[in-house]
Design an enzyme around this catalytic site. Structure first.
Site, PDB file in Angstrom:
ATOM      1  N   ASN A 150      35.366  41.986  38.032  1.00 31.97           N
ATOM      2  CA  ASN A 150      36.501  42.581  37.344  1.00 31.97           C
ATOM      3  C   ASN A 150      36.339  41.137  36.262  1.00 31.97           C
ATOM      4  O   ASN A 150      36.731  41.363  35.464  1.00 31.97           O
ATOM      5  CB  ASN A 150      38.259  42.336  38.496  1.00 31.97           C
ATOM      6  CG  ASN A 150      37.840  44.154  38.563  1.00 31.97           C
ATOM      7  OD1 ASN A 150      37.677  45.064  37.422  1.00 31.97           O
ATOM      8  ND2 ASN A 150      37.282  43.843  39.736  1.00 31.97           N
ATOM      9  N   LEU A 170      42.651  38.135  46.614  1.00 32.47           N
ATOM     10  CA  LEU A 170      43.034  39.079  48.045  1.00 32.47           C
ATOM     11  C   LEU A 170      43.927  37.884  49.153  1.00 32.47           C
ATOM     12  O   LEU A 170      44.906  39.252  49.613  1.00 32.47           O
ATOM     13  CB  LEU A 170      41.790  39.317  49.371  1.00 32.47           C
ATOM     14  CG  LEU A 170      41.128  39.702  48.639  1.00 32.47           C
ATOM     15  CD1 LEU A 170      39.636  39.862  49.445  1.00 32.47           C
ATOM     16  CD2 LEU A 170      40.791  40.925  47.997  1.00 32.47           C
ATOM     17  N   LYS A 171      45.185  37.399  48.564  1.00 33.70           N
ATOM     18  CA  LYS A 171      46.372  37.282  48.551  1.00 33.70           C
ATOM     19  C   LYS A 171      47.102  37.197  48.170  1.00 33.70           C
ATOM     20  O   LYS A 171      47.594  37.486  47.329  1.00 33.70           O
ATOM     21  CB  LYS A 171      45.968  35.064  48.655  1.00 33.70           C
ATOM     22  CG  LYS A 171      44.764  34.581  49.461  1.00 33.70           C
ATOM     23  CD  LYS A 171      44.662  34.872  51.183  1.00 33.70           C
ATOM     24  CE  LYS A 171      43.333  34.606  51.414  1.00 33.70           C
ATOM     25  NZ  LYS A 171      42.141  35.242  51.666  1.00 33.70           N
ATOM     26  N   ILE A 192      51.138  36.813  45.916  1.00 34.38           N
ATOM     27  CA  ILE A 192      51.594  35.362  45.116  1.00 34.38           C
ATOM     28  C   ILE A 192      53.313  34.744  45.626  1.00 34.38           C
ATOM     29  O   ILE A 192      53.952  35.831  45.570  1.00 34.38           O
ATOM     30  CB  ILE A 192      51.637  35.986  43.439  1.00 34.38           C
ATOM     31  CG1 ILE A 192      50.065  36.304  43.456  1.00 34.38           C
ATOM     32  CG2 ILE A 192      52.432  34.903  43.251  1.00 34.38           C
ATOM     33  CD1 ILE A 192      49.474  35.783  43.144  1.00 34.38           C
ATOM     34  N   ASN A 238      47.907  43.320  38.979  1.00 37.49           N
ATOM     35  CA  ASN A 238      46.856  43.612  39.722  1.00 37.49           C
ATOM     36  C   ASN A 238      46.084  44.953  39.323  1.00 37.49           C
ATOM     37  O   ASN A 238      46.810  45.968  38.744  1.00 37.49           O
ATOM     38  CB  ASN A 238      47.271  43.425  40.900  1.00 37.49           C
ATOM     39  CG  ASN A 238      46.844  43.726  41.844  1.00 37.49           C
ATOM     40  OD1 ASN A 238      45.691  43.116  42.340  1.00 37.49           O
ATOM     41  ND2 ASN A 238      46.330  44.920  42.844  1.00 37.49           N
ATOM     42  N   HIS A 259      44.293  47.913  41.449  1.00 38.97           N
ATOM     43  CA  HIS A 259      43.209  48.225  43.539  1.00 38.97           C
ATOM     44  C   HIS A 259      42.960  48.839  43.152  1.00 38.97           C
ATOM     45  O   HIS A 259      43.314  49.857  41.921  1.00 38.97           O
ATOM     46  CB  HIS A 259      45.142  48.659  43.679  1.00 38.97           C
ATOM     47  CG  HIS A 259      45.156  48.930  45.604  1.00 38.97           C
ATOM     48  ND1 HIS A 259      45.367  48.245  45.935  1.00 38.97           N
ATOM     49  CD2 HIS A 259      45.111  50.086  45.889  1.00 38.97           C
ATOM     50  CE1 HIS A 259      44.775  48.743  47.207  1.00 38.97           C
ATOM     51  NE2 HIS A 259      45.198  49.693  47.167  1.00 38.97           N
ATOM     52  N   GLU A 317      37.109  50.412  37.297  1.00 40.14           N
ATOM     53  CA  GLU A 317      38.415  49.484  37.008  1.00 40.14           C
ATOM     54  C   GLU A 317      37.477  48.687  35.926  1.00 40.14           C
ATOM     55  O   GLU A 317      38.348  47.989  35.651  1.00 40.14           O
ATOM     56  CB  GLU A 317      38.047  48.216  38.070  1.00 40.14           C
ATOM     57  CG  GLU A 317      38.981  48.889  39.791  1.00 40.14           C
ATOM     58  CD  GLU A 317      38.038  47.812  40.889  1.00 40.14           C
ATOM     59  OE1 GLU A 317      38.621  46.990  40.638  1.00 40.14           O
ATOM     60  OE2 GLU A 317      38.072  47.977  42.008  1.00 40.14           O
TER      61      GLU A 317
END
Ligand code: GRF
Length: 192
Positions: free
Chosen positions: A14, A87-88, A90, A104, A106, A176
């Site tokens: 991405n 993956l974390k 914010i 983001n 998804h 995406e």
């Protein structure tokens, strides 16, 4: 020229689609830097090949993580922060500082199949197990809740009866790569 900071945790396909669109002058923005949560992911090599600065910030120390993010972002001064396979979560203070400036992507049609634990192949496995005939991807603003911010755009793909999580993931990932740059372009060029 507007500035982007991209966050990634994986292979970085991405982030590659964003870098490529930026270099084709399609976005009206450049990538000021890449932030990752580990130092051995494909996204880092992709950024380095395009001479984009990389900062690895460990998210595992809740005492230092928000401050390190805040300091790095203050240096790069992004007009938009893009979570491209990051993956974390914010930290809330960053979400507040950059309110409505964090997006983001998804790999599902939110609000279904989103939230904690819905990442990577887990998402596509859940979609297939639910018997969905259509899936896709969603770009949304980031708020303090996982995958719950205002939806900006979605792109649909068919789900085949013979799909595995892997084959569906590959189809969604291609969508995406189209959707994310197009949303960034729209944000910076609303009258186009
Ligand atoms: C992919 O599964 C994508 O659906 C999600 O993050 C994962 C990593 O993609 N957005 P990338 O190749 O690291 O961009």
């Amino acid at each position: 020229m507007k500035k982007l900071v991209v966050f990634a945790s994986g292979s970085g396909s991405n982030s590659q689609s964003i870098i490529d669109a930026s270099e084709r002058k399609e976005l009206g923005a450049t990538v000021a830097g890449l932030i990752t949560d580990s130092d051995d992911i494909g996204a880092i090599e992709r950024a380095r090949k395009h001479e984009i600065p990389v900062k690895v910030i460990s998210p595992y120390d809740s005492q230092t993580f928000p401050g390190e993010l805040k300091n790095q972002l203050a240096l790069w001064k992004p007009d938009l922060i893009v979570l491209a396979g990051y993956l974390k979560k914010i930290p809330d203070e960053i979400v507040k500082t950059y309110s409505d400036k964090i997006i983001n992507i998804h790999p599902a049609l939110l609000p279904k199949f989103g939230g904690k634990g819905f990442y990577g192949l887990n998402v596509h496995r859940a979609v297939i197990n639910a018997g969905e005939k259509v899936s896709g991807c969603t770009v949304h603003f980031v708020n303090e809740e996982y995958d719950r911010g205002t939806i900006i755009a979605q792109k649909k793909v068919p789900v085949s009866s013979t799909d595995t999580p892997e084959t569906l993931a590959a189809r969604v990932l291609k969508a995406e790569h189209d959707l994310l740059p197009s949303v960034i372009k729209k944000i910076f060029n609303p009258n186009d």
